[in-house]
Write an enzyme that holds these catalytic residues in place. Structure first.
Site, PDB file in Angstrom:
ATOM      1  CD  GLU A 128      -0.539   6.455 -15.591  1.00 52.38           C
ATOM      2  OE1 GLU A 128      -0.012   7.309 -14.606  1.00 52.38           O
ATOM      3  OE2 GLU A 128      -1.308   5.587 -15.620  1.00 52.38           O
ATOM      4  CB  ALA A 270      -0.256  14.899  -9.262  1.00 54.14           C
ATOM      5  CG  MET A 271       3.013  10.748 -13.386  1.00 51.97           C
ATOM      6  SD  MET A 271       1.720   9.377 -13.870  1.00 51.97           S
ATOM      7  CE  MET A 271       2.544   7.904 -13.537  1.00 51.97           C
ATOM      8  CG  ASN A 273       6.531  10.099 -12.279  1.00 49.85           C
ATOM      9  OD1 ASN A 273       6.090   9.723 -13.477  1.00 49.85           O
ATOM     10  ND2 ASN A 273       6.250  11.459 -12.152  1.00 49.85           N
ATOM     11  CG  HIS A 305      -4.711   9.752  -6.299  1.00 48.12           C
ATOM     12  ND1 HIS A 305      -5.845   8.895  -6.235  1.00 48.12           N
ATOM     13  CD2 HIS A 305      -4.154   9.473  -7.524  1.00 48.12           C
ATOM     14  CE1 HIS A 305      -5.663   8.465  -7.403  1.00 48.12           C
ATOM     15  NE2 HIS A 305      -4.791   8.782  -8.159  1.00 48.12           N
ATOM     16  CD  GLU A 306      -0.944  11.472  -8.147  1.00 44.72           C
ATOM     17  OE1 GLU A 306      -0.349  10.436  -8.518  1.00 44.72           O
ATOM     18  OE2 GLU A 306      -1.917  12.062  -8.502  1.00 44.72           O
ATOM     19  CG  HIS A 309      -0.991   6.054  -7.412  1.00 40.51           C
ATOM     20  ND1 HIS A 309      -1.883   4.977  -7.758  1.00 40.51           N
ATOM     21  CD2 HIS A 309      -1.477   6.881  -8.113  1.00 40.51           C
ATOM     22  CE1 HIS A 309      -2.659   5.369  -8.611  1.00 40.51           C
ATOM     23  NE2 HIS A 309      -2.552   6.677  -8.878  1.00 40.51           N
ATOM     24  CD  GLU A 328      -4.877   5.784 -11.504  1.00 35.97           C
ATOM     25  OE1 GLU A 328      -5.258   6.501 -10.353  1.00 35.97           O
ATOM     26  OE2 GLU A 328      -3.779   5.885 -12.044  1.00 35.97           O
TER      27      GLU A 328
END
Ligand code: 0A1
Ligand code: ZN
Length: 879
Positions: A128, A270-271, A273, A305-306, A309, A328
């Protein structure tokens, strides 16, 4: 790095792609300087496009193309063109076809941390927003959803762990070599920004979660060897998040395994994926002796949060990057709700509002102002902002307030049902809110498209003879972000009326009767509400729980504010009244300071805080927040023009010392009472007690000097208390400060996260004569320009949390920031751009300082070869 003027991308120009990619088979051979990627793409014309172009252009950069075949036939040089941004293939078939692409890239040379790179020797990816195009040529945009199968190969000794999204379907040695492989299959179609790959020598900590429907999910956190004992809290937070999303939103996890990898070099927090979250290790690793309460609560919030998602972002993704707030803002709203349920709701709300005010309001009121859904960008990475995230969450919260919690939950169910597997838009989401509630949100949509913080002026008037309380509300949004004339917004204003005994009065509106919910809907520039049957003059409690993200002014008197501080039923507004009252007094002190007059004090504030300290019914964490007067940055923002940071610092320090003096005996008693020897627990109640004790320590030290803090530093049995002491010592120019900082460094120099804390402590020192010492730390062994956490700890903290040094009148603070941005820009443009946004307040400063800041921003802008990222920020900052 390009020097030609970059072209902005506009929302109005959105078009679907001419071609779709259904399947991706990646084969990645990990080699430090020459990783080879083979990609096999199943492509077809997009049925939604009537007349697709005969050529296909794929995004790609910083790679070498080594092979290309279409339906098995190698393509000749004349069949395609490659430039530094793309690969175009001419005359592709008009039906489905297969494209095979072979490329190489250099993860070792990738200091931008976007695409495939190495962190502490481990391979990892960040895709991202547009990093996938550095791994292979692709339609690298969120509305192209494909199923991914990923084969990874590496030397077993380099990378015993090989991970990608989805489920592991095969693994084993590559016969006759020292290499091994793993094949991962992700059954859920996803856009490329959610792709991830990891290869490295990592330890793991495992657990299982049984979903509401009885499926067993493996949970696995990968960390550096030796850090396994720092994963317990993250794992616990993950399990709580999974349960909460089932209970509160009816959302279950959908793969057999959920993995998290912690890395020490990461551009953001963080992400998300799919099935393989990658985290900045700062938001995973925690042990009582290495992490503070704030770290624990950040870990909880970011894990949640992650994880959240997975539904809001992954299962339903964004059609284009303009819709970023769709995933977001909504996911921040969800993680805020989660933390409120796990901890204290009012304390969480106050924390979130403080963040909004300290980061989003200045953004919205400054040169980088943009709507929650921007309509143009040059570099999308510059739009991961407080406006998209935090204001985006407020917008979701306001819809919940307007339609009520039941309709909101129905709307969320509808959203998941209607758009699962799709790339959606903000309109899709808001339509679900409308359909579930039967209410029009047409005017409300302006919150997404109109930038700037609205200003509400509220005036109350009591008509005794008619027993009517009249509340007049006017709204105005100042021009910003290229928008001059703003329309009136649809604003939910939650209120209460309180009688002299502190009792809540029923809210009856003339012509409407009793209000079902205590929310006034503001839709016009000016509106008056008449409350009937009001026996005596009430005190209105306005914008309870911060129901709308506005700047509110009112005709409440000092006495009203002091009354609300002690009597409001809404804890948020007790805190808010304190902030408003103290802010008002502090601004007067700043004026005194800038005129070199004796600084005034305020007995009533001291009395009110004393009562608060004595009130054992209040949560300690809440009392700590009450004692935290508006920050120096807050005051600067309220003053708005001709700001003198030194006058602000002097005024605030003086009032704090005055309060500490008046409250001294109570503070001493409290400090002792709050001391305990129980083993550390990160639970909210314990954290609250420590927060209050450390706030008390701060106040006490302003009268008593460094002794108590020094003692606390030496005796602390957990990092929260140690940092509490260091934060205090760090602001006292005495030998105790140096001793403690040195001792902390010596004890912790092997631990990179603790070294970052040490860098930040140094960067916060409010001593204008010590800027050179702070700057010299860029040459210290503990610092590296290549690690974003270190840059943020030292230079980020300096520019944001040390206003007296950053804004030094000789310009040396500005120069330090500009030099760092310039040195960093070629290594990591994303982080350089973010760092440069600390200049956004330059116009607010008094003329001498603002001229010096401007010169530094211009110096950055004039650098040849400056990245698009930084160029966009500094250009806007100067406009
Ligand atoms: N989507 C992530 C944040 C994120 C954004 C961009 C990144 O690289 C440029 C990395 C992470 C989140 O909201 O947590
Ligand atoms: Zn996010």
């Amino acid at each position: 790095m390009k020097t030609d003027t970059p072209r902005p991308i506009h929302l109005k120009d959105y078009r679907p792609t001419d071609y779709l990619i259904d399947e991706v088979h990646l084969d990645v051979k990990l080699v430090p300087q020459q990783t080879r990627v083979k990609s096999v793409l199943a492509i077809r014309p997009n049925p939604a496009v009537s007349d697709p172009a005969s050529s296909l252009t794929l995004d790609g950069e910083q790679m070498e193309l080594t092979g290309l075949a279409l339906d098995g036939q190698p393509l000749a040089r004349g069949d395609y063109t490659v430039d530094d941004k793309s690969l175009t293939i001419d005359n592709v078939p008009s039906g489905p076809f297969t494209l095979e692409i072979e490329t190489t890239c250099d993860p070792d040379a990738n200091t931008s941390l976007s695409g495939l790179y190495r962190s502490s020797g481990n391979y990892c990816t960040q895709c991202e927003a547009e990093g996938f195009r550095r791994i292979t040529y692709y339609l690298d945009r969120p509305d192209v959803l494909a199923r991914f199968t990923t084969r990874i190969e590496a030397r077993r000794s380099d990378a015993p762990v090989l991970l990608s999204n989805g489920n592991l379907v095969a693994s084993g040695p590559v016969e006759g070599t020292e290499r091994h492989f793993a094949i991962w299959e992700d059954p859920f179609p996803k856009p490329s920004y959610l792709f991830a790959l990891v290869g490295g020598d990592l330890a793991d900590v495992d657990d299982v979660f049984t979903t509401a429907s009885g499926r067993e999910v493996t949970l696995r956190i990968y960390v550096e060897h030796g850090k396994e004992d720092r994963c317990d809290y993250a794992m616990d937070a993950l399990k709580r998040s999974m349960r909460w999303d089932e209970e509160v939103f009816g959302r279950e996890y959908d793969l057999d395994i959920f993995m998290i990898v912690a890395v020490s070099d990461f551009n953001m927090g963080a992400m998300e994926n799919k099935g393989l979250n990658i985290f900045n290790d700062k938001y995973i690793l925690a042990r009582p002796d290495t992490a503070t309460d704030a770290d624990y609560s950040n870990i909880e919030g970011i894990i949640a949060h992650e994880y959240f998602h997975n539904w809001t972002g992954n299962r339903i993704t964004c059609r284009d990057w303009f819709q970023l707030c769709l995933k977001e803002g909504l996911t921040v709203f969800r993680d805020q709700e989660f933390s409120s349920d796990m901890r204290s709701r009012p304390v969480k709300r106050i924390g979130d509002v403080k963040l909004l005010r300290s980061h989003q309001f200045p953004e919205d009121g400054g040169p980088l102002s943009h709507p929650v859904r921007p309509n143009a960008y040059i570099e999308i990475n510059n739009f991961y902002t407080a406006t998209v995230y935090e204001k985006g969450a407020e917008v979701v919260r306001m819809m919940q307030t307007l339609i009520g919690p039941e309709a909101f939950r129905k709307a969320m169910d509808l959203y998941f049902e209607r758009h699962d597997g799709e790339a959606a838009t903000v309109e899709d989401f808001v339509t679900c809110m409308e359909d579930a509630s039967g209410r029009s949100l047409d005017q409300f949509m302006l919150w997404y498209t109109q930038a700037g913080t609205p200003e509400l002026a509220v005036a109350g008037k009591f008509r005794r003879s008619e027993r009517v309380f009249e509340l007049t509300v006017t709204q105005m949004t100042p021009p910003s972000g290229g928008q001059r004339k703003k329309q009136p917004l649809h604003i939910p204003l939650e209120i209460g009326l309180i009688d002299a005994d502190g009792e809540a009065l029923p809210l009856k509106l003339d012509g409407h009767g009793a209000l079902e919910r205590p929310v006034l809907e503001i839709t016009e520039e000016e509106q008056t509400f008449h409350f009937t049957d009001v026996p005596d003059k009430p005190v209105p409690s306005l914008n309870r729980g911060f129901s709308c993200p506005v700047k509110l002014t009112s005709n409440l008197s000092d006495d009203d504010l002091l009354f609300l501080m002690s009597r409001d039923q809404d804890p948020f507004n007790r805190w808010e009244a304190c902030q408003t009252y103290a802010g008002k007094k502090l601004l007067q002190c700043v004026e005194d300071a800038s005129k070199n007059q004796t600084l005034r004090t305020d007995e009533q504030l001291a009395e009110a805080l004393d009562a608060c300290l004595a009130d054992t019914a209040l949560e300690p964490a809440f009392v700590a927040l009450m004692l935290n007067l508006p920050s120096e940055n807050d005051l600067a923002a309220r003053i708005g023009t001709n700001v003198d940071p030194w006058a602000i610092h002097t005024a605030r320090s003086n009032l704090m010392a005055y309060l500490a003096g008046v409250l001294h005996d109570r503070l001493i008693g409290l400090y002792d009472r709050l001391t305990d020897n129980d083993p550390y627990s990160p639970a909210a109640a314990d954290a609250g007690r420590r927060a209050l004790r450390n706030t008390v320590l701060d106040l006490l030290s302003r009268i008593d000097g460094p002794d108590v803090a020094s003692r606390q530093f030496k005796n602390a049995s957990n990092m929260t208390d140690q940092m509490g002491a260091l934060n205090v010592l760090g602001t006292i120019d005495a030998p105790e400060r140096t001793d403690a900082l040195n001792a902390f460094y010596d004890a912790n120099k092997a631990d990179h996260l603790l070294v970052d804390k040490w860098l930040a402590l140094n960067a916060m020192a409010p001593f204008p004569d010590k800027i050179a010492e702070i700057r010299a730390l860029t040459d210290h062994a503990a610092f590296s320009l290549k690690t974003p956490n270190k840059v943020r700890a030292l230079v980020g903290t300096f520019s944001i949390a040390n206003p007296v040094c950053f804004n030094h009148e000789d310009g040396s603070g500005y120069r330090f920031l500009a030099d760092t941005v310039l040195a960093l820009d070629s290594l990591n443009p994303q982080v350089a751009a973010r760092l440069s946004s600390a200049f956004k307040n330059w116009r607010m400063m008094e003329p001498g300082r603002s001229a010096l800041a401007k010169a530094e921003i211009e110096r950055i802008k004039s650098r040849k070869g400056l990245s698009r990222d930084t160029l966009e920020i500094v250009t806007k900052t100067l406009q």
